[in-house]
Each structure stands twice: as C-alpha cells, then as structure tokens.
Write a protein that holds these residues in place. Structure first.
Motif, PDB file in Angstrom:
ATOM      1  N   LEU A   1       0.869  -1.177   0.000  1.00 58.33           N
ATOM      2  CA  LEU A   1       0.000   0.000   0.000  1.00 58.33           C
ATOM      3  C   LEU A   1       0.904   1.225   0.000  1.00 58.33           C
ATOM      4  CD1 LEU A   1      -2.593  -1.175   2.685  1.00 58.33           C
ATOM      5  CD2 LEU A   1      -2.727  -1.400   0.201  1.00 58.33           C
ATOM      6  N   ALA A   2       1.382   1.569  -1.190  1.00 62.73           N
ATOM      7  CA  ALA A   2       2.452   2.570  -1.291  1.00 62.73           C
ATOM      8  C   ALA A   2       1.984   3.969  -0.933  1.00 62.73           C
ATOM      9  CB  ALA A   2       3.036   2.553  -2.703  1.00 62.73           C
ATOM     10  N   THR A   3       0.750   4.339  -1.263  1.00 63.01           N
ATOM     11  CA  THR A   3       0.206   5.641  -0.868  1.00 63.01           C
ATOM     12  C   THR A   3      -0.409   5.508   0.523  1.00 63.01           C
ATOM     13  OG1 THR A   3      -0.239   6.338  -3.144  1.00 63.01           O
ATOM     14  CG2 THR A   3      -1.491   7.420  -1.398  1.00 63.01           C
ATOM     15  N   LYS A   4       0.056   6.319   1.453  1.00 65.37           N
ATOM     16  CA  LYS A   4      -0.388   6.211   2.842  1.00 65.37           C
ATOM     17  C   LYS A   4      -1.022   7.526   3.284  1.00 65.37           C
ATOM     18  CE  LYS A   4       3.159   2.798   3.919  1.00 65.37           C
ATOM     19  NZ  LYS A   4       3.619   2.685   2.523  1.00 65.37           N
ATOM     20  N   ILE A   5      -2.152   7.422   3.979  1.00 64.49           N
ATOM     21  CA  ILE A   5      -2.903   8.590   4.451  1.00 64.49           C
ATOM     22  C   ILE A   5      -3.197   8.397   5.932  1.00 64.49           C
ATOM     23  CG2 ILE A   5      -4.987   9.986   4.140  1.00 64.49           C
ATOM     24  CD1 ILE A   5      -5.195   8.865   1.304  1.00 64.49           C
ATOM     25  N   MET A   6      -2.782   9.358   6.749  1.00 64.94           N
ATOM     26  CA  MET A   6      -2.969   9.258   8.195  1.00 64.94           C
ATOM     27  C   MET A   6      -3.849  10.405   8.679  1.00 64.94           C
ATOM     28  SD  MET A   6      -0.178   9.207  11.324  1.00 64.94           S
ATOM     29  CE  MET A   6       0.386  10.892  11.079  1.00 64.94           C
ATOM     30  N   GLY A   7      -4.960  10.052   9.341  1.00 65.66           N
ATOM     31  CA  GLY A   7      -5.797  11.047   9.991  1.00 65.66           C
ATOM     32  C   GLY A   7      -5.585  11.014  11.495  1.00 65.66           C
TER      33      GLY A   7
ATOM     34  N   ARG B   1      -0.981  16.753  17.883  1.00 65.70           N
ATOM     35  CA  ARG B   1      -1.660  17.911  18.471  1.00 65.70           C
ATOM     36  C   ARG B   1      -2.605  18.616  17.513  1.00 65.70           C
ATOM     37  NH1 ARG B   1       0.693  19.928  23.166  1.00 65.70           N
ATOM     38  NH2 ARG B   1       2.585  18.859  23.839  1.00 65.70           N
ATOM     39  N   LYS B   2      -2.308  18.613  16.213  1.00 66.41           N
ATOM     40  CA  LYS B   2      -3.019  19.485  15.277  1.00 66.41           C
ATOM     41  C   LYS B   2      -4.002  18.779  14.352  1.00 66.41           C
ATOM     42  CE  LYS B   2      -0.848  23.206  16.615  1.00 66.41           C
ATOM     43  NZ  LYS B   2      -1.551  24.291  17.334  1.00 66.41           N
ATOM     44  N   LEU B   3      -3.869  17.468  14.150  1.00 59.42           N
ATOM     45  CA  LEU B   3      -4.788  16.801  13.230  1.00 59.42           C
ATOM     46  C   LEU B   3      -6.212  16.853  13.779  1.00 59.42           C
ATOM     47  CD1 LEU B   3      -2.847  13.624  12.018  1.00 59.42           C
ATOM     48  CD2 LEU B   3      -3.411  15.676  10.711  1.00 59.42           C
ATOM     49  N   ARG B   4      -7.148  17.171  12.904  1.00 61.94           N
ATOM     50  CA  ARG B   4      -8.553  17.244  13.286  1.00 61.94           C
ATOM     51  C   ARG B   4      -9.380  16.577  12.196  1.00 61.94           C
ATOM     52  NH1 ARG B   4      -7.274  22.564  11.609  1.00 61.94           N
ATOM     53  NH2 ARG B   4      -8.437  23.210   9.763  1.00 61.94           N
ATOM     54  N   PRO B   5     -10.656  16.332  12.426  1.00 62.92           N
ATOM     55  CA  PRO B   5     -11.479  15.700  11.385  1.00 62.92           C
ATOM     56  C   PRO B   5     -11.395  16.450  10.067  1.00 62.92           C
ATOM     57  CG  PRO B   5     -12.670  15.740  13.460  1.00 62.92           C
ATOM     58  CD  PRO B   5     -11.405  16.526  13.683  1.00 62.92           C
ATOM     59  N   GLY B   6     -11.139  15.714   9.003  1.00 60.35           N
ATOM     60  CA  GLY B   6     -11.017  16.320   7.681  1.00 60.35           C
ATOM     61  C   GLY B   6      -9.598  16.684   7.293  1.00 60.35           C
ATOM     62  N   MET B   7      -8.631  16.533   8.211  1.00 62.90           N
ATOM     63  CA  MET B   7      -7.232  16.861   7.916  1.00 62.90           C
ATOM     64  C   MET B   7      -6.399  15.583   7.969  1.00 62.90           C
ATOM     65  SD  MET B   7      -4.658  19.498   9.889  1.00 62.90           S
ATOM     66  CE  MET B   7      -5.614  20.926   9.407  1.00 62.90           C
ATOM     67  N   PHE B   8      -5.494  15.411   6.978  1.00 65.01           N
ATOM     68  CA  PHE B   8      -4.731  14.183   6.872  1.00 65.01           C
ATOM     69  C   PHE B   8      -3.281  14.479   6.473  1.00 65.01           C
ATOM     70  CE2 PHE B   8      -8.473  11.514   7.020  1.00 65.01           C
ATOM     71  CZ  PHE B   8      -9.461  12.333   6.514  1.00 65.01           C
ATOM     72  N   VAL B   9      -2.373  13.592   6.906  1.00 63.45           N
ATOM     73  CA  VAL B   9      -0.987  13.600   6.444  1.00 63.45           C
ATOM     74  C   VAL B   9      -0.860  12.507   5.382  1.00 63.45           C
ATOM     75  CG1 VAL B   9       1.427  13.342   7.082  1.00 63.45           C
ATOM     76  CG2 VAL B   9      -0.183  14.403   8.677  1.00 63.45           C
ATOM     77  N   VAL B  10      -0.239  12.849   4.239  1.00 69.08           N
ATOM     78  CA  VAL B  10      -0.232  11.954   3.078  1.00 69.08           C
ATOM     79  C   VAL B  10       1.194  11.769   2.571  1.00 69.08           C
ATOM     80  CG1 VAL B  10      -1.138  11.573   0.743  1.00 69.08           C
ATOM     81  CG2 VAL B  10      -2.519  12.798   2.448  1.00 69.08           C
ATOM     82  N   GLN B  11       1.487  10.553   2.135  1.00 68.03           N
ATOM     83  CA  GLN B  11       2.689  10.271   1.341  1.00 68.03           C
ATOM     84  C   GLN B  11       2.239   9.505   0.106  1.00 68.03           C
ATOM     85  OE1 GLN B  11       5.508   7.113   2.363  1.00 68.03           O
ATOM     86  NE2 GLN B  11       7.124   8.654   2.371  1.00 68.03           N
ATOM     87  N   VAL B  12       2.566  10.026  -1.062  1.00 69.98           N
ATOM     88  CA  VAL B  12       2.073   9.438  -2.304  1.00 69.98           C
ATOM     89  C   VAL B  12       3.098   8.478  -2.885  1.00 69.98           C
ATOM     90  CG1 VAL B  12       0.553  11.368  -2.869  1.00 69.98           C
ATOM     91  CG2 VAL B  12       2.931  11.404  -3.637  1.00 69.98           C
ATOM     92  N   ALA B  13       2.576   7.547  -3.709  1.00 68.79           N
ATOM     93  CA  ALA B  13       3.441   6.529  -4.286  1.00 68.79           C
ATOM     94  C   ALA B  13       4.058   6.982  -5.603  1.00 68.79           C
ATOM     95  CB  ALA B  13       2.644   5.242  -4.511  1.00 68.79           C
ATOM     96  N   GLU B  14       3.338   7.812  -6.345  1.00 73.06           N
ATOM     97  CA  GLU B  14       3.789   8.189  -7.679  1.00 73.06           C
ATOM     98  C   GLU B  14       4.761   9.374  -7.614  1.00 73.06           C
ATOM     99  OE1 GLU B  14       1.548   5.166  -9.262  1.00 73.06           O
ATOM    100  OE2 GLU B  14       3.004   6.452 -10.271  1.00 73.06           O
ATOM    101  N   GLY B  15       5.598   9.500  -8.648  1.00 71.63           N
ATOM    102  CA  GLY B  15       6.481  10.654  -8.763  1.00 71.63           C
ATOM    103  C   GLY B  15       7.694  10.570  -7.857  1.00 71.63           C
ATOM    104  N   ASP B  16       8.456  11.663  -7.823  1.00 72.53           N
ATOM    105  CA  ASP B  16       9.695  11.715  -7.063  1.00 72.53           C
ATOM    106  C   ASP B  16       9.513  12.298  -5.673  1.00 72.53           C
ATOM    107  OD1 ASP B  16      11.355  12.699 -10.112  1.00 72.53           O
ATOM    108  OD2 ASP B  16      11.054  10.702  -9.270  1.00 72.53           O
TER     109      ASP B  16
ATOM    110  N   PRO C   1     -12.754  19.365   2.695  1.00 69.13           N
ATOM    111  CA  PRO C   1     -13.941  20.049   3.236  1.00 69.13           C
ATOM    112  C   PRO C   1     -15.107  19.089   3.392  1.00 69.13           C
ATOM    113  CG  PRO C   1     -13.648  20.568   0.916  1.00 69.13           C
ATOM    114  CD  PRO C   1     -12.425  19.789   1.329  1.00 69.13           C
ATOM    115  N   LEU C   2     -15.949  19.384   4.372  1.00 67.36           N
ATOM    116  CA  LEU C   2     -17.139  18.576   4.604  1.00 67.36           C
ATOM    117  C   LEU C   2     -18.145  18.825   3.491  1.00 67.36           C
ATOM    118  CD1 LEU C   2     -18.772  16.695   6.470  1.00 67.36           C
ATOM    119  CD2 LEU C   2     -19.625  18.742   7.622  1.00 67.36           C
ATOM    120  N   ILE C   3     -18.596  17.764   2.850  1.00 62.85           N
ATOM    121  CA  ILE C   3     -19.576  17.879   1.773  1.00 62.85           C
ATOM    122  C   ILE C   3     -20.966  17.741   2.374  1.00 62.85           C
ATOM    123  CG2 ILE C   3     -20.423  16.882  -0.381  1.00 62.85           C
ATOM    124  CD1 ILE C   3     -17.614  15.848  -0.907  1.00 62.85           C
ATOM    125  N   ARG C   4     -21.745  18.770   2.242  1.00 63.77           N
ATOM    126  CA  ARG C   4     -23.098  18.748   2.770  1.00 63.77           C
ATOM    127  C   ARG C   4     -24.064  18.422   1.628  1.00 63.77           C
ATOM    128  NH1 ARG C   4     -22.957  20.351   7.802  1.00 63.77           N
ATOM    129  NH2 ARG C   4     -21.210  21.605   8.528  1.00 63.77           N
TER     130      ARG C   4
END
Length: 433
Positions: free
Chosen positions: A92-98, A125-140, A150-153
């Motif tokens: 799972l090369a692309t990783k997303i952490m909330g 300390r700073k991550l909140r709902p809707g915010m994520f730290v990402v590392q992508v698999a593609e590219g350099d 954003p929250l989609i209503r």
C-alpha cells in the motif's frame, strides 16, 4: 455477509477477490491503466496479523502483492494499526494518516510516512477531522504533506414515491390555455403581477396570477410586485432562496454554469433590485467572496411563484448569519454540540456550545458596532461564566477590551476579531479556560 461467521466471511471474500484479481494477473497485463479500485472499510477484519500464527503468508496478503501492475487498486481503511498485517504495508504505497487514538499508531504509521519526531508531535496535536498527512506513491516527491478535505453537505434525497405523491394535488387544478405563450421561446420573458389581476386580464383562477407579455402590460394595473424575469434569472433566484449562505462561486458550480455566466446573471438580478451583494471577509489573502441577499422585491417575486423563502439561520443580516453558521459547523466538526439563537439558557445568544469540560460557552458575533458590551452583560446576567465576543476588527477589540478591563466580574470574557474565531474558541473550549 451480515450474520455469517468471521471464517465464512473470510472464505467468501478471498474467493471473490481471487476471481476478480487473480484472473487478471494470470492474463499477464503489465502497467495497465486502473479499471477497478477495491476499498476495505474496517480492514482489520480481513488483514489481521493474528491469522499469521503459522508464519505462512495469508491469501489476502498474497493477493495484495500480486495485483501490482494489473490495473487493480487496493485500499485498506483502518481505525488503528494494531493487529494489522505488516506484510500488507509495503503493497500500500500511498499512505494517508488522519487523527488516531494511540502513541503506537502514530509511531508506526508515522515511521512509514517518513515523518520526523517534530512532524509526529505536530500530527498528535493538530490533526482534526477532515485533515490528513499523506505520502504518495507516484512521482519523485516522497516527503509527507498535509491535506484538508472540506465537509460535503448533501441535500436531502427525494425518492420517486415522494415525488409522485407531491404532484397529486396538481391533478385537481383547473388549467387555462395561455394564448400569449402559443409561440414559446426558450428564454421567454413574461411580466408577473401579484397578488391579484386587473379587470379583463386572463390568468390562473386557482392562483390569481396574471402573466402577460411585456407589450400588453399596463403600469396602472401593476400591484406591489411587477418585474420582467426570464426563466434563467428565476432559477438562479430560487437557488439563492434555497441556499442563502452559499457563496457565488459554489452556487455557479452547483448549477453547472460558468463563472462569466453567473456574473452576468447576478448583475441582472442586482440591476432589477431583486438581490443585493453582501461581501464576506473570512480572513486570509484572496479569501474575500460575496453572498446574495434577497431584497423585499425579490422575496415578493418568489412568493408569487410559491418558492419557500430562506429561514432558520438566526437573526441579523446575512453576514451575521453566515458567521454564526460557519462557527457552528466548525464546532460540530470538533464533536461539540452548538446551537444558534438559543434562548433556553435565559438569554438569546448568537451561538451556545459546551466546552471540553462541560461548561456552557456563550458566543456573540458582532458584525455591527454598538451592542458588544450590552450583549456581554446580558450573557453574564443569564449565568454564563464563559463568554466570547467576536467583533468586526481590531479597533473594536481594543475599544471593547478597554471597557472590560475595569470589570471585576468572575466571568471569563474573551474578545477578538471574528476572522480569528478558531484561535480564540480553541482556547475558550479547553478545560479550565
């Protein structure tokens, strides 16, 4: 799979994935474009490391490793890293952490994301709902970065049965042929007069509305509301009534029209006196935008066509309503219950919420000067021990704070610019603040 045992679920899932993925792998495509993406919610149920007690690779881990390059994508969504198969992470090369709940989760996934200790501490300390730290698999680019979704209503979905039931009453209405529309054009313009029709005018006997071409209208017969409108303008005006707090750019996208066309329609509505522009400055460079506020003429026109007028956003002008709703939405995203114009606490407060330690917090939004101190005193008299007054600019902050400095009241009162509401409220809702 509801009601089946975990073993049966595992067998069904593995056999299904084998037929979907393994068959494609056996066909031999390499680096094919993606044509299927499979996402697992609650992934621990199917990628559990406890199933590897024998040391052998599980069928699920094996499938995750062999689909690479076959045009099939795999995503595993988990609430914790504990118990998740370690053989799975490299595939799972692309990783997303909330936002997560334990030190072990941040340490394990943070290491996979190549986050240093300072970045990990920021995430805790700073991550909140809707915010994520990402590392992508593609590219350099392999450095972790932050994204905010954003929250989609979504609007309430109307079923086919509801739609059919809503038009039954129309079957009993009397229909009268309108000769003036015999030669209909796509952008036909009609003049609408309300609430009644003059002598000799033909109209709908069920509604009392008279629709006449421009050349047949008479200024002497017109009543309180007389406007020339096209269907295009009327549709846009209706959208303003449905979503009064939506900015112009968002409304154009939702209606599927270009920015230039939306600008032209808004100009026509303003020129006819049906709406007025309300500028909003939420802070930040380039973030200024406009809302559309219905004038009395615009409201009367919509009443003529039976369109429901906006309600339920609180008192005050449109700018005041937008700030109150924005603050309530933000508090709700933090998991805090908030209400607008709630008077059950002994005073009508713009926004009432509860802090992290259960205290009631009164929030007053002051978009016009003159009543800041009055509203603060009203909330204190009602028993609120914590009050936040959000004013329009820094000059108002200084003016109000100067008046409050000599007050020895036990209440905790904070004053700040409404544009800085997040920073001010984050401090106010913390325990013991």
């Amino acid at each position: 799979m509801r009601g089946t045992t975990e073993i049966v679920k595992q067998v069904l899932l593995e056999s299904t994935l084998h037929s979907i993925m393994q068959h494609e792998v056996e066909r031999g495509p390499v680096n094919a474009p993606m044509n299927l993406f499979v996402a697992f919610e609650d992934g621990q149920r199917f990628f559990d490391s406890q199933q590897q007690s024998t040391g052998e690779i599980t069928p699920m881990d094996e499938l995750a490793g062999v689909i690479r390059g076959s045009g099939k994508g795999l995503g595993v969504i988990v609430q914790t890293m504990q118990g998740l198969s370690r053989r799975l992470a490299p595939n799972l090369a692309t990783k997303i952490m909330g936002r997560m709940g334990s030190h072990e989760d941040y340490a394990r996934l943070g290491a996979d994301l190549a986050m240093d200790p300072k970045q990990l501490e920021w995430g805790r300390r700073k991550l909140r709902p809707g915010m994520f730290v990402v590392q992508v698999a593609e590219g350099d680019w392999r450095d972790p970065f932050v994204i905010s979704a954003p929250l989609i209503r979504t609007r309430v979905v109307v079923s086919d049965e509801d739609a059919a039931r809503s038009i039954r009453s129309l079957e009993n209405l009397t229909t009268v042929p309108a000769t003036e529309f015999a030669r209909w054009e796509p952008d036909h313009i009609a003049q609408v007069s309300s609430p009644g029709r003059g002598a000799g005018e033909e109209g709908d006997p069920a509604t009392g509305l008279a629709m006449r071409p421009k050349e047949e209208s008479s200024p002497k017969k017109a009543t309180a509301c007389t406007h020339e409108v096209s269907k295009e303008l009327l549709d846009y005006l209706t959208a303003v009534a449905v979503e009064p707090l939506q900015n112009c750019s968002e409304r154009d996208r939702e209606l599927g029209i270009s920015a230039s066309k939306g600008h032209r329609i808004r100009g026509a509505l303003v020129e006819r006196g049906l709406v007025r522009l309300v500028p909003i400055s939420p802070g930040g460079r380039g973030k200024r935008f406009q809302l559309l506020d219905l004038t009395e003429a615009g409201r009367e026109l919509l009443r003529t066509f039976g369109v429901s007028l906006p309600c339920g956003h609180g008192r005050g002008g449109l700018e005041h309503q937008w700030w109150c709703q924005t603050i309530v939405d933000w508090l709700s995203d933090l998991g805090l219950k908030a209400s607008i114009e709630d008077d059950k606490y002994g005073a009508r407060v713009d926004v009432v919420t509860t802090t992290v330690d259960g205290r009631f917090l009164a929030i007053e939004v002051e978009t016009s000067p003159g009543h800041e101190l009055e509203n603060i005193q009203k909330d204190v008299s009602a028993g609120f021990k914590s009050v936040v007054s959000l004013v329009r600019d820094q000059a108002a902050v200084t003016r109000v704070q100067t008046r409050l400095d000599g007050d020895s009241d036990v209440s905790t009162i904070r004053v700040g610019c409404v544009r800085d509401y997040r920073r001010i409220l984050e401090a106010a809702i913390q325990p013991g603040s």
